[in-house]
Design an enzyme around this catalytic site. Structure first.
Site, PDB file in Angstrom:
ATOM      1  N   HIS A  69      -4.711  -3.444   6.363  1.00  7.73           N
ATOM      2  CA  HIS A  69      -4.530  -3.698   4.929  1.00  7.73           C
ATOM      3  C   HIS A  69      -5.902  -4.083   4.373  1.00  7.73           C
ATOM      4  O   HIS A  69      -6.225  -5.261   4.183  1.00  7.73           O
ATOM      5  CB  HIS A  69      -3.517  -4.819   4.680  1.00  7.73           C
ATOM      6  N   ASP A  85       0.846  -1.203   0.000  1.00  7.41           N
ATOM      7  CA  ASP A  85       0.000   0.000   0.000  1.00  7.41           C
ATOM      8  C   ASP A  85       0.881   1.253   0.000  1.00  7.41           C
ATOM      9  O   ASP A  85       0.595   2.225  -0.685  1.00  7.41           O
ATOM     10  CB  ASP A  85      -0.914  -0.021   1.227  1.00  7.41           C
TER      11      ASP A  85
HETATM   12  P1  NAD Z   1      -2.353 -18.125  -4.306  1.00  7.38           P
HETATM   13  O1  NAD Z   1      -3.720 -18.680  -4.173  1.00  7.38           O
HETATM   14  O2  NAD Z   1      -1.726 -18.014  -5.644  1.00  7.38           O
HETATM   15  O3  NAD Z   1      -1.351 -18.972  -3.403  1.00  7.38           O
HETATM   16  C1  NAD Z   1      -1.639 -19.279  -2.072  1.00  7.38           C
HETATM   17  C2  NAD Z   1      -0.940 -20.584  -1.767  1.00  7.38           C
HETATM   18  O4  NAD Z   1      -1.078 -20.798  -0.366  1.00  7.38           O
HETATM   19  C3  NAD Z   1      -1.551 -21.789  -2.472  1.00  7.38           C
HETATM   20  O5  NAD Z   1      -0.533 -22.508  -3.139  1.00  7.38           O
HETATM   21  C4  NAD Z   1      -2.174 -22.590  -1.328  1.00  7.38           C
HETATM   22  O6  NAD Z   1      -2.119 -23.980  -1.549  1.00  7.38           O
HETATM   23  C5  NAD Z   1      -1.277 -22.172  -0.169  1.00  7.38           C
HETATM   24  N1  NAD Z   1      -1.846 -22.388   1.152  1.00  7.38           N
HETATM   25  C6  NAD Z   1      -3.127 -22.213   1.565  1.00  7.38           C
HETATM   26  N2  NAD Z   1      -3.248 -22.538   2.868  1.00  7.38           N
HETATM   27  C7  NAD Z   1      -2.011 -22.893   3.289  1.00  7.38           C
HETATM   28  C8  NAD Z   1      -1.498 -23.335   4.524  1.00  7.38           C
HETATM   29  N3  NAD Z   1      -2.295 -23.491   5.594  1.00  7.38           N
HETATM   30  N4  NAD Z   1      -0.184 -23.611   4.606  1.00  7.38           N
HETATM   31  C9  NAD Z   1       0.613 -23.492   3.541  1.00  7.38           C
HETATM   32  N5  NAD Z   1       0.195 -23.097   2.334  1.00  7.38           N
HETATM   33  C10 NAD Z   1      -1.111 -22.796   2.214  1.00  7.38           C
HETATM   34  O7  NAD Z   1      -2.395 -16.708  -3.551  1.00  7.38           O
HETATM   35  P2  NAD Z   1      -1.388 -15.492  -3.672  1.00  7.38           P
HETATM   36  O8  NAD Z   1      -1.820 -14.621  -4.784  1.00  7.38           O
HETATM   37  O9  NAD Z   1       0.003 -15.978  -3.637  1.00  7.38           O
HETATM   38  O10 NAD Z   1      -1.771 -14.692  -2.329  1.00  7.38           O
HETATM   39  C11 NAD Z   1      -1.525 -15.251  -1.066  1.00  7.38           C
HETATM   40  C12 NAD Z   1      -2.181 -14.427   0.021  1.00  7.38           C
HETATM   41  O11 NAD Z   1      -1.609 -13.118   0.077  1.00  7.38           O
HETATM   42  C13 NAD Z   1      -3.678 -14.198  -0.140  1.00  7.38           C
HETATM   43  O12 NAD Z   1      -4.296 -14.304   1.128  1.00  7.38           O
HETATM   44  C14 NAD Z   1      -3.764 -12.768  -0.650  1.00  7.38           C
HETATM   45  O13 NAD Z   1      -5.027 -12.189  -0.364  1.00  7.38           O
HETATM   46  C15 NAD Z   1      -2.653 -12.153   0.156  1.00  7.38           C
HETATM   47  N6  NAD Z   1      -2.134 -10.858  -0.321  1.00  7.38           N
HETATM   48  C16 NAD Z   1      -1.780  -9.956   0.627  1.00  7.38           C
HETATM   49  C17 NAD Z   1      -1.242  -8.745   0.248  1.00  7.38           C
HETATM   50  C18 NAD Z   1      -0.827  -7.727   1.273  1.00  7.38           C
HETATM   51  O14 NAD Z   1      -0.396  -6.632   0.875  1.00  7.38           O
HETATM   52  N7  NAD Z   1      -0.919  -7.981   2.575  1.00  7.38           N
HETATM   53  C19 NAD Z   1      -1.071  -8.453  -1.115  1.00  7.38           C
HETATM   54  C20 NAD Z   1      -1.430  -9.408  -2.058  1.00  7.38           C
HETATM   55  C21 NAD Z   1      -1.972 -10.628  -1.656  1.00  7.38           C
HETATM   56  C1  LMR Z   2      -3.884  -6.489  -2.565  1.00  8.35           C
HETATM   57  O1  LMR Z   2      -3.818  -5.489  -1.842  1.00  8.35           O
HETATM   58  O2  LMR Z   2      -3.550  -6.471  -3.765  1.00  8.35           O
HETATM   59  C2  LMR Z   2      -4.403  -7.800  -2.009  1.00  8.35           C
HETATM   60  O3  LMR Z   2      -4.459  -7.740  -0.618  1.00  8.35           O
HETATM   61  C3  LMR Z   2      -5.704  -8.139  -2.621  1.00  8.35           C
HETATM   62  C4  LMR Z   2      -6.194  -9.493  -2.188  1.00  8.35           C
HETATM   63  O4  LMR Z   2      -7.361  -9.561  -1.752  1.00  8.35           O
HETATM   64  O5  LMR Z   2      -5.443 -10.469  -2.282  1.00  8.35           O
END
Ligand code: NAD
Ligand code: LMR
Length: 336
Positions: free
Chosen positions: A188, A160
């Site tokens: 977030h 962010d």
């Molecule tokens: P994705 O679905 O591509 O990958 C997530 C992976 O996590 C999958 O391979 C899944 O099998 C694995 N997983 C699920 N539960 C698990 C567990 N208990 N232990 C180990 N592995 C597990 O998702 P992504 O795009 O890589 O995003 C991951 C997370 O990050 C999401 O929750 C998304 O919302 C979050 N995110 C946060 C931010 C931030 O700024 N805080 C930004 C972007 C995404």
């Molecule tokens: C983001 O800020 O891009 C993510 O947290 C969005 C999401 O829900 O994975």
């Protein structure tokens, strides 16, 4: 003298963020090219083959600072003796699912991971929670890891901050490296408060207030804020996948500044509120401006907060208090 290896685990290692993140870590972009890394990848059993493919690719990159790479579906193996835990894996929100249902699903995951870190990780482990809802997942992991200092837990709001910095840079007509002091307050989520009022822009060799460089206070109070708040949703709508490359870059920035130092710059991290700063209730994992030195973050204190900002700081604190209450009640009921 050569540095001893750092043991770093990334959960959700077969997912899309990790596909960008693992290479950043392995290349030395996060902890330094002179820091050997033992990289541990954790994902669920169904993703084991995909992880093995990523292991092959990491091996084929021939990164000099990558000392070893292990892929496992065993949480105990993954977290044992770990120095840095990057908790990316989480239960995704499915169509039709309420936010509270997602909170509950993730509360169970982060409770278990916190408890395991408490048992098998180094007591000095630094834990960064990325999986959403990141602040509350972090709060839960921290709660179930009482022997690890609260200082050692944080959640990601650097994406962010980077988004906000890029918006200010574009408006001021400079590159992002010329913009400093942009803060993300709170959660977030769409209630976060991107705040440019203490920001600075270096333009044509002179440092000026970001508000002066942008010369559009109405924009700073409206579209700037909503653009950053809704950026994750906008990327998701366009890509049909949530942000991954930019999330990985932000995770690298966060870990680098936390562990290697922010060199006096202030950056945004969601960390434990001590209840004495900016009216944020004690115990919440709330995004503040911080500086980092020797692996320790310190909240930048005493910034002037206008009425406009105060209201926004409170809205996002209230949302976090509600999430914390819901998660605590859910976990209590689940263990009854
Ligand atoms: P994705 O679905 O591509 O990958 C997530 C992976 O996590 C999958 O391979 C899944 O099998 C694995 N997983 C699920 N539960 C698990 C567990 N208990 N232990 C180990 N592995 C597990 O998702 P992504 O795009 O890589 O995003 C991951 C997370 O990050 C999401 O929750 C998304 O919302 C979050 N995110 C946060 C931010 C931030 O700024 N805080 C930004 C972007 C995404
Ligand atoms: C983001 O800020 O891009 C993510 O947290 C969005 C999401 O829900 O994975």
């Amino acid at each position: 003298m050569a540095k001893s290896p750092m043991r770093v685990v990334v959960t959700g290692a077969a997912g899309q963020i990790s596909y960008s993140l693992l290479a950043l870590i392995a290349r030395g972009d996060v902890f330094g090219r002179d820091q050997p890394v033992d990289l541990v990848m954790l994902d669920l059993p169904f993703a084991k083959d995909a992880m093995e493919g990523v292991v092959m690719e990491l091996t084929d990159c021939a990164f000099p600072s990558l000392k070893s790479v292990t892929a496992t579906c065993d949480q105990t193996e993954a977290f044992t003796d770990i120095d840095v835990a990057v908790l990316v894996g989480a239960f995704p929100r499915k169509p039709g699912m309420e936010r509270n249902d997602m909170l509950a699903k993730n509360a169970e995951i982060f409770k278990a991971q916190g408890a395991l870190l408490n048992t098998v990780a180094k007591k000095t482990v630094k834990v960064l929670v990325v999986g959403n809802p990141a602040n509350t997942n972090c709060l839960i992991a921290q709660k179930y890891a009482p022997t690890i200092p609260k200082q050692n837990f944080s959640a990601l709001t650097r994406l962010d901050q980077n988004r906000a910095t890029a918006q200010i840079a574009a408006k001021a007509g400079v590159t992002s490296d010329k913009v400093t002091g942009i803060t993300i307050w709170g959660n977030h989520s769409a209630t976060q408060y991107p705040d440019a009022w203490h920001g600075k822009v270096n333009k044509d060799g002179a440092e000026v207030a970001a508000s002066a460089a942008c010369n559009d206070n109405a924009w700073l109070k409206s579209d700037f804020i909503t653009t950053v708040q809704k950026r994750g949703a906008a990327v998701l709508a366009a890509r049909k996948l949530s942000s991954a490359m930019s999330a990985a870059k932000a995770i690298g920035d966060h870990l680098h500044d936390w562990i290697c130092g922010s060199e006096g710059r202030w950056v945004s991290m969601a960390v434990t509120s001590d209840g004495n700063k900016y009216g944020v209730p004690e115990g919440l994992i709330y995004s503040f401006p911080v500086t980092c030195q020797d692996g320790t973050w310190t909240v930048v204190n005493g910034l002037e907060i206008s009425e406009f900002s105060r209201e926004k700081l409170t809205v996002t604190a209230d949302e976090l208090s509600g999430e914390a209450k819901y998660a605590a009640e859910f976990l209590e009921k689940a263990s009854a």
